[in-house]
Design an enzyme around this catalytic site. Structure first.
Site, short mmCIF file in Angstrom:
data_model
loop_
_atom_site.label_atom_id
_atom_site.label_comp_id
_atom_site.label_asym_id
_atom_site.label_seq_id
_atom_site.Cartn_x
_atom_site.Cartn_y
_atom_site.Cartn_z
N GLY A 151 -40.54 -15.68 -34.58
CA GLY A 151 -40.42 -16.53 -35.75
C GLY A 151 -40.93 -17.94 -35.51
N ALA A 152 -40.47 -18.89 -36.37
CA ALA A 152 -41.01 -20.26 -36.37
C ALA A 152 -42.54 -20.17 -36.44
CB ALA A 152 -40.54 -21.04 -35.14
N HIS A 197 -46.42 -20.26 -37.00
CA HIS A 197 -47.43 -21.29 -37.20
C HIS A 197 -48.79 -20.60 -37.36
CE1 HIS A 197 -48.34 -20.50 -33.03
NE2 HIS A 197 -47.15 -20.93 -32.64
N GLU A 198 -49.82 -21.40 -37.46
CA GLU A 198 -51.15 -20.87 -37.72
C GLU A 198 -51.59 -19.86 -36.64
OE1 GLU A 198 -52.75 -20.96 -40.50
OE2 GLU A 198 -54.44 -19.88 -39.59
N GLY A 199 -51.10 -20.05 -35.40
CA GLY A 199 -51.43 -19.09 -34.33
C GLY A 199 -50.93 -17.70 -34.68
N HIS A 200 -49.66 -17.62 -35.13
CA HIS A 200 -49.12 -16.31 -35.52
C HIS A 200 -49.89 -15.75 -36.72
CE1 HIS A 200 -45.38 -18.30 -33.81
NE2 HIS A 200 -45.44 -17.20 -33.09
N GLN A 230 -35.00 -12.90 -22.93
CA GLN A 230 -36.13 -13.55 -22.28
C GLN A 230 -35.94 -15.06 -22.11
OE1 GLN A 230 -38.89 -12.27 -25.63
NE2 GLN A 230 -39.86 -14.21 -25.11
N LEU A 244 -51.33 -24.39 -30.29
CA LEU A 244 -50.18 -24.25 -31.18
C LEU A 244 -49.06 -23.51 -30.47
CD1 LEU A 244 -51.61 -23.39 -34.72
CD2 LEU A 244 -51.31 -25.59 -33.60
N ARG A 289 -42.81 -24.49 -29.83
CA ARG A 289 -42.09 -25.57 -29.12
C ARG A 289 -42.66 -26.96 -29.42
NH1 ARG A 289 -38.88 -23.21 -24.85
NH2 ARG A 289 -39.26 -20.99 -24.84
O1 PAF Z 1 -44.52 -14.25 -27.55
C1 PAF Z 1 -43.41 -14.13 -28.12
O2 PAF Z 1 -43.15 -14.71 -29.15
C2 PAF Z 1 -42.34 -13.21 -27.51
O3 PAF Z 1 -42.38 -13.28 -26.13
C3 PAF Z 1 -42.44 -11.77 -27.99
C4 PAF Z 1 -43.73 -11.11 -27.56
C5 PAF Z 1 -42.31 -11.71 -29.50
C6 PAF Z 1 -41.30 -10.94 -27.40
O4 PAF Z 1 -40.05 -11.44 -27.77
#
Ligand code: PAF
Length: 305
Positions: free
Chosen positions: A33-34, A36-39, A63, A186, A189
């Site tokens: 989530g959160a 941004h343009e990268g996602h 993680q 991007l 954080r």
């Molecule tokens: O890159 C991330 O945002 C996370 O490490 C992932 C791949 C979604 C796994 O929780």
């Protein structure tokens, strides 16, 4: 327009099964989530390759190395859903903690080799958490392809190794890092940076690109690394966790630029840990000579060619 949201494995599987009956190819874009343009660039790349795209949103506690970091991670589901609707994703899968890790959950997927060193050395257990949740997301979605950003270059290697080793039938596609106009990669954080830190932050990418160019032109790897490390500290970063040249294909440490590589860094700016990497291509390979020919060349020859 809105994006459909499902929260259980059963609902997700039902949707995917329905798409499959219609002959669709399915892509998954795992995220925390959160967005941004990268996602969103990953979602667009997914839409170009598959008829149906699922984006997953799960802030994976396994993680994170500290409870404070997990608590501080931005959670913006409504905004994320609106962005996904605008870009044309078909489904948002946003399970809660008990759906992902039900009572009694006792399995860890652990990848050796590529998970060691770099972030693996500074974030114990991080890649076990990533490999475990991504394996689950692959199996839950049954997607044909999955897309990940190259900014988390070690993560991309870990996920590829995991899918190959577990025979999960999915193609993994790495997509280029998306940067701000000033070069900052991007990251979810980046919102934690103060205005003063935000002004300093792009120096990291600039120093990486300069160092990559010098290496490609034949400058000795060790001295470029140590000068770049000094430059990062002089720019205002508090700490460089690592700055290393690693093989593009195997992620092994490199002392000479004799094959395609990545220059990879993690550094702290105030309370924020930033990571980045850039491609380093030996100039002679770039000019069409074979990798074998470049491997035989010494640094002086590379510099003058
Ligand atoms: O890159 C991330 O945002 C996370 O490490 C992932 C791949 C979604 C796994 O929780």
């Amino acid at each position: 327009m809105s994006v459909a949201i499902v929260r259980t494995v059963a609902e997700l599987r039902e949707r995917v099964a329905e798409w499959r009956r219609g002959g669709a190819r399915v892509a998954v874009v795992p995220t925390m989530g959160a967005l941004h343009e990268g996602h969103l660039s990953l979602v667009r790349a997914a839409l170009a390759r598959a008829e149906r795209v699922v984006v997953t949103l799960f802030v994976n506690p396994k993680q994170f190395n500290s409870a404070a970091d997990l608590a501080a991670y931005p959670r913006t589901e409504n905004e994320d859903a609106a962005k996904l609707a605008a870009v044309g994703a078909h489904l948002l899968y946003a399970p809660d903690g008990s759906e992902m890790y039900p009572e009694g959950f006792a399995t860890t997927v652990s990848v050796t080799g590529v998970s060691q060193g770099l972030c693996g050395a500074f974030r114990p257990g991080h890649f076990d958490g990533v490999a475990t949740v991504v394996a689950k997301l692959f199996l839950q979605s049954g997607a044909d392809i999955a897309l990940f950003g190259e900014k988390d270059f070690q993560q991309l290697h870990v996920v590829r190794r995991m899918a190959r080793d577990l025979d999960i039938p999915i193609s993994i596609i790495g997509c280029p890092t998306v940067r701000e106009a000033d070069g900052l990669a991007l990251s979810s954080r980046n919102v934690r940076l103060s205005p003063a830190e935000r002004r300093v932050a792009p120096r990291l990418a600039a120093i990486l690109f300069e160092a990559a160019e010098r290496m490609a032109a034949g400058a000795p790897v060790d001295s470029v690394l140590s000068e770049a490390q000094d430059a990062i500290m002089t720019a205002g970063y508090e700490k460089v966790e690592y700055l290393e040249l690693r093989g593009e294909e195997d992620l092994k440490p490199m002392r000479r630029l004799d094959r395609p590589a990545r220059l990879i860094v993690a550094a702290w700016l105030g309370q924020t840990r930033l990571i980045d990497n850039v491609v380093v291509t030996p100039a002679r390979i770039g000019r069409g000579l074979s990798v074998q020919a470049a491997m035989g060349a010494d640094a002086t020859a590379s510099a003058t060619s």
